[in-house]
Enzyme design. Structure first.
Site, PDB file in Angstrom:
ATOM      1  N   GLY A 124       0.806  -1.216   0.000  1.00 32.16           N
ATOM      2  CA  GLY A 124       0.000   0.000   0.000  1.00 32.16           C
ATOM      3  C   GLY A 124       0.834   1.259   0.000  1.00 32.16           C
ATOM      4  N   THR A 126      -0.006   3.933  -2.792  1.00 38.41           N
ATOM      5  CA  THR A 126      -0.910   4.956  -3.331  1.00 38.41           C
ATOM      6  C   THR A 126      -2.014   5.297  -2.329  1.00 38.41           C
ATOM      7  OG1 THR A 126      -0.523   3.976  -5.499  1.00 38.41           O
ATOM      8  CG2 THR A 126      -2.374   5.493  -5.326  1.00 38.41           C
ATOM      9  N   GLU A 127      -2.385   6.572  -2.318  1.00 43.49           N
ATOM     10  CA  GLU A 127      -3.479   7.032  -1.451  1.00 43.49           C
ATOM     11  C   GLU A 127      -4.536   7.731  -2.295  1.00 43.49           C
ATOM     12  OE1 GLU A 127      -1.942   9.280   1.848  1.00 43.49           O
ATOM     13  OE2 GLU A 127      -0.744   7.564   2.538  1.00 43.49           O
ATOM     14  N   GLY A 342     -12.920  -6.851 -36.040  1.00 47.65           N
ATOM     15  CA  GLY A 342     -14.169  -6.181 -36.433  1.00 47.65           C
ATOM     16  C   GLY A 342     -15.151  -6.122 -35.275  1.00 47.65           C
ATOM     17  N   GLU A 366       2.096   1.241 -11.363  1.00 44.23           N
ATOM     18  CA  GLU A 366       3.537   1.196 -11.042  1.00 44.23           C
ATOM     19  C   GLU A 366       4.305   2.307 -11.771  1.00 44.23           C
ATOM     20  OE1 GLU A 366       5.558  -2.405 -10.141  1.00 44.23           O
ATOM     21  OE2 GLU A 366       3.696  -3.508  -9.831  1.00 44.23           O
ATOM     22  N   GLU A 370       4.031   9.211 -17.902  1.00 48.36           N
ATOM     23  CA  GLU A 370       4.680  10.511 -17.658  1.00 48.36           C
ATOM     24  C   GLU A 370       5.787  10.338 -16.616  1.00 48.36           C
ATOM     25  OE1 GLU A 370       1.365  10.006 -17.673  1.00 48.36           O
ATOM     26  OE2 GLU A 370       0.869  11.039 -19.539  1.00 48.36           O
TER      27      GLU A 370
HETATM   28  C1  FAD Z   1      -6.038  -1.579 -10.886  1.00 48.57           C
HETATM   29  C2  FAD Z   1      -4.969  -0.829 -10.121  1.00 48.57           C
HETATM   30  C3  FAD Z   1      -4.133  -1.513  -9.261  1.00 48.57           C
HETATM   31  C4  FAD Z   1      -3.173  -0.817  -8.505  1.00 48.57           C
HETATM   32  N1  FAD Z   1      -2.411  -1.488  -7.576  1.00 48.57           N
HETATM   33  C5  FAD Z   1      -1.661  -0.768  -6.701  1.00 48.57           C
HETATM   34  C6  FAD Z   1      -1.010  -1.417  -5.584  1.00 48.57           C
HETATM   35  O1  FAD Z   1      -1.071  -2.651  -5.420  1.00 48.57           O
HETATM   36  N2  FAD Z   1      -0.303  -0.640  -4.702  1.00 48.57           N
HETATM   37  C7  FAD Z   1      -0.208   0.710  -4.853  1.00 48.57           C
HETATM   38  O2  FAD Z   1       0.414   1.353  -4.004  1.00 48.57           O
HETATM   39  N3  FAD Z   1      -0.797   1.356  -5.902  1.00 48.57           N
HETATM   40  C8  FAD Z   1      -1.530   0.634  -6.816  1.00 48.57           C
HETATM   41  N4  FAD Z   1      -2.158   1.299  -7.858  1.00 48.57           N
HETATM   42  C9  FAD Z   1      -2.016   2.733  -7.987  1.00 48.57           C
HETATM   43  C10 FAD Z   1      -1.200   3.188  -9.195  1.00 48.57           C
HETATM   44  O3  FAD Z   1       0.153   2.863  -9.018  1.00 48.57           O
HETATM   45  C11 FAD Z   1      -1.458   4.696  -9.354  1.00 48.57           C
HETATM   46  O4  FAD Z   1      -2.780   4.838  -9.837  1.00 48.57           O
HETATM   47  C12 FAD Z   1      -0.475   5.374 -10.274  1.00 48.57           C
HETATM   48  O5  FAD Z   1       0.807   5.394  -9.714  1.00 48.57           O
HETATM   49  C13 FAD Z   1      -0.885   6.813 -10.622  1.00 48.57           C
HETATM   50  O6  FAD Z   1      -1.211   7.532  -9.469  1.00 48.57           O
HETATM   51  P1  FAD Z   1      -2.593   8.354  -9.409  1.00 48.57           P
HETATM   52  O7  FAD Z   1      -3.682   7.416  -9.815  1.00 48.57           O
HETATM   53  O8  FAD Z   1      -2.694   8.988  -8.084  1.00 48.57           O
HETATM   54  O9  FAD Z   1      -2.472   9.439 -10.525  1.00 48.57           O
HETATM   55  P2  FAD Z   1      -1.826  10.907 -10.324  1.00 48.57           P
HETATM   56  O10 FAD Z   1      -0.507  10.802  -9.695  1.00 48.57           O
HETATM   57  O11 FAD Z   1      -2.850  11.778  -9.680  1.00 48.57           O
HETATM   58  O12 FAD Z   1      -1.635  11.352 -11.815  1.00 48.57           O
HETATM   59  C14 FAD Z   1      -2.695  11.868 -12.632  1.00 48.57           C
HETATM   60  C15 FAD Z   1      -2.089  12.264 -13.978  1.00 48.57           C
HETATM   61  O13 FAD Z   1      -1.138  13.328 -13.782  1.00 48.57           O
HETATM   62  C16 FAD Z   1       0.101  12.947 -14.322  1.00 48.57           C
HETATM   63  N5  FAD Z   1       1.189  13.563 -13.547  1.00 48.57           N
HETATM   64  C17 FAD Z   1       1.377  13.513 -12.204  1.00 48.57           C
HETATM   65  N6  FAD Z   1       2.487  14.171 -11.859  1.00 48.57           N
HETATM   66  C18 FAD Z   1       3.015  14.663 -13.000  1.00 48.57           C
HETATM   67  C19 FAD Z   1       4.176  15.436 -13.308  1.00 48.57           C
HETATM   68  N7  FAD Z   1       5.026  15.843 -12.372  1.00 48.57           N
HETATM   69  N8  FAD Z   1       4.403  15.750 -14.610  1.00 48.57           N
HETATM   70  C20 FAD Z   1       3.561  15.328 -15.571  1.00 48.57           C
HETATM   71  N9  FAD Z   1       2.455  14.603 -15.352  1.00 48.57           N
HETATM   72  C21 FAD Z   1       2.192  14.261 -14.076  1.00 48.57           C
HETATM   73  C22 FAD Z   1       0.125  11.439 -14.262  1.00 48.57           C
HETATM   74  O14 FAD Z   1       1.084  10.880 -15.147  1.00 48.57           O
HETATM   75  C23 FAD Z   1      -1.307  11.116 -14.629  1.00 48.57           C
HETATM   76  O15 FAD Z   1      -1.452  11.178 -16.028  1.00 48.57           O
HETATM   77  C24 FAD Z   1      -3.056   0.588  -8.664  1.00 48.57           C
HETATM   78  C25 FAD Z   1      -3.887   1.265  -9.568  1.00 48.57           C
HETATM   79  C26 FAD Z   1      -4.850   0.582 -10.263  1.00 48.57           C
HETATM   80  C27 FAD Z   1      -5.776   1.372 -11.176  1.00 48.57           C
END
Ligand code: FAD
Length: 382
Positions: A124, A126-127, A342, A366, A370
């Protein structure tokens, strides 16, 4: 330089390929449609030793390496990504932090069941309010006597809510450094700990037979001894785990991309249009040739990153390149495979529909595309 597989690696690839075709393929569509976790498939993967692939035998592992894990992931994802991500997350995010950073007691308690696939662990980081910017972690853990008291929440955590989930490791702010920045540490939270709630499963676009939940910690108390590795090393720990994990996700993406080639060739030879199989048309052949080119080059990229990692050389940039490229071409191949099918490509009964839905997350999880570009640019001194 020789990218050919050894006899042992080839044998592993063959056995996982057979398993994927004979066991996963017939059963997975129903799990996917009903959003159920494939316990029986996971149990059989455990018996095959897949969860222990990159770990030494003394911990109950198979004595292989990270590349062996990648080969298995590629072959699974060639048929189905829910099963592949379940293995990827269980090994590289679940068991690996305990193997790399755990104490002898933590390893003895958790690794045997995680490496046999009898139990799963989640990671865990991501938040709800922060993902790419992991330094924005809000979850806090305060030491109270000989216990950590954890408050906060984690979003999108894979393998965190199955019947066989034994624990999650969570990153939390445990203090402030002298320079004012957050001190981050990693703590093991066993399933069922009071104050630790697993929210209902998300409704997802893809990976529908994999397990993903939000986790809530409300005055959740665990022993001080559940700290994973050194206090304050949380940031360094997850950077290491994610660098490796990117190679595994690249392998998974290559598998999906190759599965698109497999299904497209099969379909193009069968489907008739204007009096002949559509595979006779050069427009279709060129699409498939491009798909194969992309899968092949993405495979070389992850082989290279894995080889550097196993040689103990720097591999951060190569892992980011492999993950970025493989996830991009997985989306490309899924789109083209659907096009070749198709209208049937838009029907859930065809595997390519699943590939299409499963491909997009590869550009997000992961580390987004970007973020991979940021890592590559930083490594180039920018
Ligand atoms: C099905 C699924 C399984 C997952 N499993 C896990 C898990 O087991 N453990 C875990 O910890 N996480 C997990 N995740 C979380 C995943 O790793 C994150 O969703 C991912 O890292 C992106 O974070 P975010 O969703 O908060 O997007 P954000 O960080 O909010 O990003 C939103 C957008 O902004 C862009 N962005 C952000 N910062 C910048 C920057 N500085 N410059 C340019 N663009 C930027 C991003 O690239 C993205 O396009 C999972 C996600 C999903 C959907």
């Amino acid at each position: 330089m020789d990218f050919r597989l050894s006899e042992e690696q080839e044998a592993l690839r063959e056995s996982v390929r057979d398993f994927a075709r004979e066991v996963v393929a017939p059963a997975i569509a129903e799990h996917y449609e009903k959003h159920t976790f494939p316990y029986e498939i996971v149990r059989q993967m455990g018996k095959m030793g897949l969860f222990g692939l990159p770990f030494p035998e003394e911990h109950g592992g198979m004595g292989g390496d990270y590349f062996a894990l990648c080969l298995a992931l590629e072959e699974l994802a060639r048929v189905d990504s829910s099963v592949a991500i379940t293995l990827e997350a269980a090994v590289s995010l679940g068991a690996m932090p305990i193997y790399r950073f755990g104490t002898d007691e933590q390893q003895a308690r958790w690794l045997p069941k995680l490496l046999s696939g009898e139990a799963l662990a989640g990671f865990g980081l991501t938040e709800p309010g922060t993902g790419s910017d992991a330094g924005g972690t809000q979850t806090r853990a305060v030491l109270d006597g000989d216990e950590w008291v954890i408050n906060g929440s984690k979003a999108f955590i894979t393998n965190s809510g199955t019947d066989i989930t034994a624990l999650v490791t969570v990153t939390a702010v445990t203090g402030t450094r002298p320079d004012g920045s957050k001190e981050l540490s990693t703590i093991i939270v066993p399933s069922g700990t009071p104050g630790f709630t697993v929210a209902p499963a998300y409704s997802k676009v893809g990976w529908n037979a994999s397990d993903t939940h939000e986790l809530i910690f409300d005055d959740c108390r665990v022993p001080a001894a559940n700290l994973l590795g050194e206090r304050g090393r949380g940031f360094a720990q997850f950077l290491r785990i994610l660098d490796e994990g990117r190679i595994a996700i690249a392998a998974l993406a290559v598998g999906l991309a190759q599965g698109c080639v497999d299904e497209s060739i099969k379909y193009a030879k069968e489907r008739q249009a204007f009096g002949q199989p559509i595979g006779n048309y050069q427009a279709i052949q060129f699409k498939i040739a491009d798909m194969e080119m992309k899968a092949h080059t993405a495979r070389l990229a992850y082989y290279d990153a894995a080889a550097r990692m196993l040689a103990g050389e720097p591999f951060k940039r190569q892992a980011a390149i492999a993950k970025l490229y493989a996830s991009t071409i997985a989306v490309d191949n899924a789109r083209e495979a659907t096009q070749i099918h198709g209208g049937y490509g838009f029907m859930n009964e065809y595997p390519v529909a699943r590939f299409w839905r499963d491909s997009k997350i590869l550009e997000i999880g992961e580390g987004t595309s970007e973020v991979q570009r940021m890592i590559i640019a930083r490594d180039l001194g920018m």
